[in-house]
Motif scaffolding. Structure first.
Motif, mmCIF file in Angstrom:
data_model
loop_
_atom_site.group_PDB
_atom_site.id
_atom_site.type_symbol
_atom_site.label_atom_id
_atom_site.label_comp_id
_atom_site.label_asym_id
_atom_site.label_seq_id
_atom_site.Cartn_x
_atom_site.Cartn_y
_atom_site.Cartn_z
ATOM 1 N N LEU A 61 -22.555 -61.356 8.629
ATOM 2 C CA LEU A 61 -23.155 -60.208 9.317
ATOM 3 C C LEU A 61 -23.867 -59.301 8.324
ATOM 4 O O LEU A 61 -23.736 -59.452 7.117
ATOM 5 C CB LEU A 61 -22.085 -59.413 10.077
ATOM 6 C CG LEU A 61 -20.880 -58.918 9.266
ATOM 7 C CD1 LEU A 61 -21.086 -57.514 8.775
ATOM 8 C CD2 LEU A 61 -19.642 -58.982 10.135
ATOM 9 N N ASP A 62 -24.616 -58.345 8.850
ATOM 10 C CA ASP A 62 -25.324 -57.347 8.048
ATOM 11 C C ASP A 62 -24.355 -56.211 7.751
ATOM 12 O O ASP A 62 -24.083 -55.368 8.602
ATOM 13 C CB ASP A 62 -26.551 -56.844 8.813
ATOM 14 C CG ASP A 62 -27.332 -55.782 8.054
ATOM 15 O OD1 ASP A 62 -26.850 -55.271 7.020
ATOM 16 O OD2 ASP A 62 -28.432 -55.442 8.524
ATOM 17 N N LYS A 63 -23.809 -56.211 6.538
ATOM 18 C CA LYS A 63 -22.817 -55.192 6.196
ATOM 19 C C LYS A 63 -23.429 -53.796 6.077
ATOM 20 O O LYS A 63 -22.747 -52.811 6.315
ATOM 21 C CB LYS A 63 -22.079 -55.565 4.913
ATOM 22 C CG LYS A 63 -21.115 -56.721 5.128
ATOM 23 C CD LYS A 63 -20.048 -56.801 4.058
ATOM 24 C CE LYS A 63 -20.557 -57.431 2.800
ATOM 25 N NZ LYS A 63 -19.485 -57.615 1.798
ATOM 26 N N PHE A 64 -24.706 -53.699 5.717
ATOM 27 C CA PHE A 64 -25.354 -52.379 5.688
ATOM 28 C C PHE A 64 -25.266 -51.743 7.079
ATOM 29 O O PHE A 64 -24.864 -50.590 7.224
ATOM 30 C CB PHE A 64 -26.831 -52.485 5.278
ATOM 31 C CG PHE A 64 -27.049 -52.718 3.810
ATOM 32 C CD1 PHE A 64 -27.054 -51.649 2.923
ATOM 33 C CD2 PHE A 64 -27.261 -53.986 3.318
ATOM 34 C CE1 PHE A 64 -27.271 -51.855 1.571
ATOM 35 C CE2 PHE A 64 -27.471 -54.207 1.968
ATOM 36 C CZ PHE A 64 -27.479 -53.136 1.091
ATOM 37 N N ALA A 65 -25.655 -52.506 8.100
ATOM 38 C CA ALA A 65 -25.633 -51.981 9.475
ATOM 39 C C ALA A 65 -24.207 -51.700 9.929
ATOM 40 O O ALA A 65 -23.932 -50.638 10.493
ATOM 41 C CB ALA A 65 -26.310 -52.973 10.424
ATOM 42 N N ARG A 66 -23.303 -52.633 9.682
ATOM 43 C CA ARG A 66 -21.918 -52.468 10.139
ATOM 44 C C ARG A 66 -21.248 -51.253 9.490
ATOM 45 O O ARG A 66 -20.479 -50.543 10.116
ATOM 46 C CB ARG A 66 -21.136 -53.740 9.837
ATOM 47 C CG ARG A 66 -19.709 -53.719 10.285
ATOM 48 C CD ARG A 66 -19.600 -53.900 11.809
ATOM 49 N NE ARG A 66 -18.225 -53.812 12.240
ATOM 50 C CZ ARG A 66 -17.405 -54.832 12.355
ATOM 51 N NH1 ARG A 66 -17.828 -56.058 12.115
ATOM 52 N NH2 ARG A 66 -16.174 -54.646 12.745
ATOM 53 N N ALA A 67 -21.561 -50.993 8.211
ATOM 54 C CA ALA A 67 -20.972 -49.864 7.487
ATOM 55 C C ALA A 67 -21.776 -48.571 7.674
ATOM 56 O O ALA A 67 -21.394 -47.531 7.139
ATOM 57 C CB ALA A 67 -20.862 -50.194 6.004
ATOM 58 N N GLU A 68 -22.882 -48.666 8.395
ATOM 59 C CA GLU A 68 -23.767 -47.523 8.621
ATOM 60 C C GLU A 68 -24.277 -46.922 7.305
ATOM 61 O O GLU A 68 -24.327 -45.717 7.111
ATOM 62 C CB GLU A 68 -23.078 -46.462 9.486
ATOM 63 C CG GLU A 68 -22.704 -46.993 10.852
ATOM 64 C CD GLU A 68 -22.008 -45.967 11.740
ATOM 65 O OE1 GLU A 68 -21.796 -44.814 11.319
ATOM 66 O OE2 GLU A 68 -21.663 -46.339 12.880
#
Length: 199
Positions: free
Chosen positions: A94-101
């Motif tokens: 997954l896209d960790k940037f998006a998931r972690a905001e």
């Protein structure tokens, strides 16, 4: 204070913590990633070099090996949920940037994103990798550094207002929120005498 007790040799790494936790950002082709890392250290002042230990199974290990660039992003405890999350999930899935905001922005010198929310970042070019056990040590030449001028001068200045996250094991973190100045015997009197003579 209690008695010292024998511990497993692998606990040496925990005893040497805490250093500030960083979020390592990498990118190969158009695939960025971010990973939490606590095993980070300065290696040389001249030339400036840092070391970063990563397990070979990690996606970040693969991306640094391919791109040969990485950035170390330093965040405050305000972002502790994001810091912890980036160490628990894989960027393969997954896209960790998006998931972690967290927000990826352009670095100063390298083609790897840095984190907008970070109070400082260090951009590195890979110059070596050593296999030293179950982790590999990536050695990076420091190519660029940026830090919040209100929080960092020649050292961290405002730890009370913006404490950095330090990993102490599993889901546990600490924050250094007070600075102490060490003085040698007689140093304080010499400084007072100097101030008195200047009046």
């Amino acid at each position: 204070m209690g008695r010292k007790e024998a511990r497993e040799p692998r606990m040496a790494a925990r005893l040497l913590e805490p250093g500030p936790v960083v979020l390592v950002t990498t990118q190969h082709r158009s695939q960025p990633n971010v990973m939490t890392a606590a095993w980070v250290m300065p290696l040389s002042l001249d030339p400036p070099r840092v070391g970063l230990a990563i397990h070979p199974s990690r996606f970040t290990h693969e991306l640094i090996g391919k791109s040969e660039y990485f950035a170390l992003n330093i965040l405050t405890v305000e972002y502790l949920p994001a810091i912890h999350l980036c160490g628990m999930l894989s960027g393969r899935d997954l896209d960790k940037f998006a998931r972690a905001e967290l927000h990826a922005v352009d670095a100063l010198e390298i083609d790897v994103p840095v984190i907008e929310e970070a109070v400082a970042h260090i951009e590195c070019g890979l110059i070596g990798r050593l296999s030293l056990g179950d982790h590999d040590l990536f050695v990076g030449d420091v190519l660029a550094v940026a830090a919040d001028g209100e929080l960092f001068g020649e050292r961290w200045l405002q730890l009370e207002e913006a404490p950095l996250a330090h990993h102490v094991g599993a889901e546990w973190y600490a924050a250094v929120s007070r600075l102490y100045r060490a003085r040698l015997p007689g140093e304080e009197e010499a400084e007072e005498a100097q101030e008195e003579s200047e009046r």
